[in-house]
Design a protein around this motif. Sequence first.
Motif, PDB file in Angstrom:
ATOM      1  N   ALA A  37      12.612   4.945  -6.335  1.00  0.00           N
ATOM      2  CA  ALA A  37      13.583   4.987  -7.423  1.00  0.00           C
ATOM      3  C   ALA A  37      14.819   4.140  -7.118  1.00  0.00           C
ATOM      4  N   LEU A  38      15.218   4.112  -5.832  1.00  0.00           N
ATOM      5  CA  LEU A  38      16.426   3.379  -5.447  1.00  0.00           C
ATOM      6  C   LEU A  38      16.118   1.944  -5.006  1.00  0.00           C
ATOM      7  N   ASN A  39      14.813   1.637  -4.901  1.00  0.00           N
ATOM      8  CA  ASN A  39      14.386   0.303  -4.479  1.00  0.00           C
ATOM      9  C   ASN A  39      14.977  -0.062  -3.119  1.00  0.00           C
ATOM     10  N   ILE A  40      14.818   0.854  -2.154  1.00  0.00           N
ATOM     11  CA  ILE A  40      15.303   0.630  -0.797  1.00  0.00           C
ATOM     12  C   ILE A  40      14.162   0.867   0.185  1.00  0.00           C
ATOM     13  N   PRO A  41      14.254   0.318   1.394  1.00  0.00           N
ATOM     14  CA  PRO A  41      13.151   0.448   2.349  1.00  0.00           C
ATOM     15  C   PRO A  41      12.971   1.877   2.854  1.00  0.00           C
ATOM     16  N   ASP A  88      18.950   7.717  14.614  1.00  0.00           N
ATOM     17  CA  ASP A  88      19.099   6.920  15.838  1.00  0.00           C
ATOM     18  C   ASP A  88      17.879   6.058  16.097  1.00  0.00           C
ATOM     19  N   ILE A  89      16.702   6.609  15.802  1.00  0.00           N
ATOM     20  CA  ILE A  89      15.463   5.882  16.034  1.00  0.00           C
ATOM     21  C   ILE A  89      15.185   4.889  14.917  1.00  0.00           C
ATOM     22  N   GLY A  90      15.388   5.332  13.678  1.00  0.00           N
ATOM     23  CA  GLY A  90      14.943   4.545  12.533  1.00  0.00           C
ATOM     24  C   GLY A  90      15.851   3.414  12.103  1.00  0.00           C
ATOM     25  N   ILE A  91      17.157   3.603  12.196  1.00  0.00           N
ATOM     26  CA  ILE A  91      18.068   2.558  11.716  1.00  0.00           C
ATOM     27  C   ILE A  91      17.835   1.224  12.424  1.00  0.00           C
ATOM     28  N   PRO A  92      17.761   1.183  13.768  1.00  0.00           N
ATOM     29  CA  PRO A  92      17.504  -0.110  14.420  1.00  0.00           C
ATOM     30  C   PRO A  92      16.193  -0.753  13.974  1.00  0.00           C
ATOM     31  N   ARG A  93      15.186   0.075  13.721  1.00  0.00           N
ATOM     32  CA  ARG A  93      13.908  -0.478  13.285  1.00  0.00           C
ATOM     33  C   ARG A  93      14.005  -1.047  11.874  1.00  0.00           C
ATOM     34  N   LEU A  94      14.736  -0.377  10.999  1.00  0.00           N
ATOM     35  CA  LEU A  94      14.938  -0.909   9.649  1.00  0.00           C
ATOM     36  C   LEU A  94      15.742  -2.207   9.689  1.00  0.00           C
ATOM     37  N   LEU A  95      16.766  -2.245  10.520  1.00  0.00           N
ATOM     38  CA  LEU A  95      17.587  -3.454  10.630  1.00  0.00           C
ATOM     39  C   LEU A  95      16.786  -4.626  11.205  1.00  0.00           C
ATOM     40  N   ALA A  96      15.746  -4.293  11.976  1.00  0.00           N
ATOM     41  CA  ALA A  96      14.887  -5.343  12.536  1.00  0.00           C
ATOM     42  C   ALA A  96      13.836  -5.812  11.536  1.00  0.00           C
ATOM     43  N   GLY A  97      13.838  -5.206  10.349  1.00  0.00           N
ATOM     44  CA  GLY A  97      12.924  -5.639   9.301  1.00  0.00           C
ATOM     45  C   GLY A  97      11.679  -4.802   9.154  1.00  0.00           C
ATOM     46  N   GLU A  98      11.528  -3.752   9.954  1.00  0.00           N
ATOM     47  CA  GLU A  98      10.357  -2.893   9.846  1.00  0.00           C
ATOM     48  C   GLU A  98      10.505  -1.943   8.660  1.00  0.00           C
ATOM     49  N   LYS A  99       9.461  -1.763   7.901  1.00  0.00           N
ATOM     50  CA  LYS A  99       9.487  -0.819   6.795  1.00  0.00           C
ATOM     51  C   LYS A  99       8.061  -0.480   6.388  1.00  0.00           C
ATOM     52  N   ALA A 100       7.913   0.653   5.716  1.00  0.00           N
ATOM     53  CA  ALA A 100       6.597   1.097   5.269  1.00  0.00           C
ATOM     54  C   ALA A 100       6.296   0.564   3.882  1.00  0.00           C
ATOM     55  N   ASP A 101       5.019   0.452   3.579  1.00  0.00           N
ATOM     56  CA  ASP A 101       4.583   0.178   2.225  1.00  0.00           C
ATOM     57  C   ASP A 101       4.685   1.495   1.458  1.00  0.00           C
ATOM     58  N   ILE A 102       5.618   1.599   0.548  1.00  0.00           N
ATOM     59  CA  ILE A 102       5.878   2.867  -0.120  1.00  0.00           C
ATOM     60  C   ILE A 102       4.633   3.413  -0.804  1.00  0.00           C
ATOM     61  N   THR A 103       3.887   2.550  -1.434  1.00  0.00           N
ATOM     62  CA  THR A 103       2.697   3.000  -2.165  1.00  0.00           C
ATOM     63  C   THR A 103       1.666   3.626  -1.239  1.00  0.00           C
ATOM     64  N   GLY A 104       1.418   3.006  -0.113  1.00  0.00           N
ATOM     65  CA  GLY A 104       0.365   3.486   0.786  1.00  0.00           C
ATOM     66  C   GLY A 104       0.852   4.413   1.882  1.00  0.00           C
TER      67      GLY A 104
END
Length: 254
Positions: free
Chosen positions: A85-89, A207-223
Amino acid sequence: MPYLAMDTATGTLTVAVGEPGVLLGEATTNLKRNHSNRLMPLIDVLLDDIGIQPENLKGIIVGHGPGSYTGVRIGVATAKMMAWALNIPLLGVSSLDGLARNFLASDGIVCPMFDARRKQAYTALYERTECSFRKTLADSLLPLDRLFSAIHSRQDERRNAQKPVSVLFCGDGAQAYRQEIKEAFGDDAYFVECAALDLVRAGHLLDIGIPRLLAGEKADITGFAPEYLQLAEAEAKWLSKQTQSPEASADGRS
C-alpha cells in the motif's frame, strides 16, 4: 528515514520504529493471544506517539518466523499489505535473530528455542567472534536429541580452540525443556533469569534489517512467504490421510 519492524511469530507481539543507529520507539506485549486484533492498533499508537505518518516510512522489516503458524502468518500478511500500500521495500528477518541479539555479549554459545511441541524446537545457534555475532546453525526445526548433538559438536570445536563451551538457552522452548537440557549439559547450561530478556524484540530486527535494506536487499512482496519450517498441523494430517487412503494407493500416488 524511519523504518518499521514487527514480529508476531511467538506469544510476544513486538513493533518498533527507528532510523539507522537510532531506536525511535518500541512497543511489546507478551499476552500470547489476539495478535491479529492488536497488531495494527499497536502500530498506529506507536507511530502516533513518535509523530510519524505511515507515508513517511522508508521500509518494513518483519520477523518471518519460524514460530507459530498462525502467528507468523499474521505478521507477514500485515507487513506485505503495508509495504504494498505504501510502495516501500519489505524485508524478512529470522524471528530467532530477534531473540538471540539480546545476548550479543555472551562468550559462549547462544541457543534460542521456540517450543514446537512433541519435544521439538525451532532453533538456531549463535556465537560471538571478535568482529561479529554470527549464526553457526541455520534456523531449523529439530527434535531435542538432534539439537543436543549439534550443540555438543560445537562445544567440541570450541573446546579444541580453547573457547568457552557454556550454552545460554533462551525462549519458551528453553523453559519447556529445561530439565532435559540440564540432564544433557549439566553445568554448561545457562538459562535466562530476567523475563524481559527472554522475548523477541522488534528493535533488534531494525538493527539487522536496516543495513540490509540500505544495501539494496529487499523481498518480492508478491512472492514473500513465512519461514514455517514445517507444514501446519492441519495440512500434515490431511497429507497423511491422502498417502494412507486406498484411492491414493490405487492411483499410484504417494
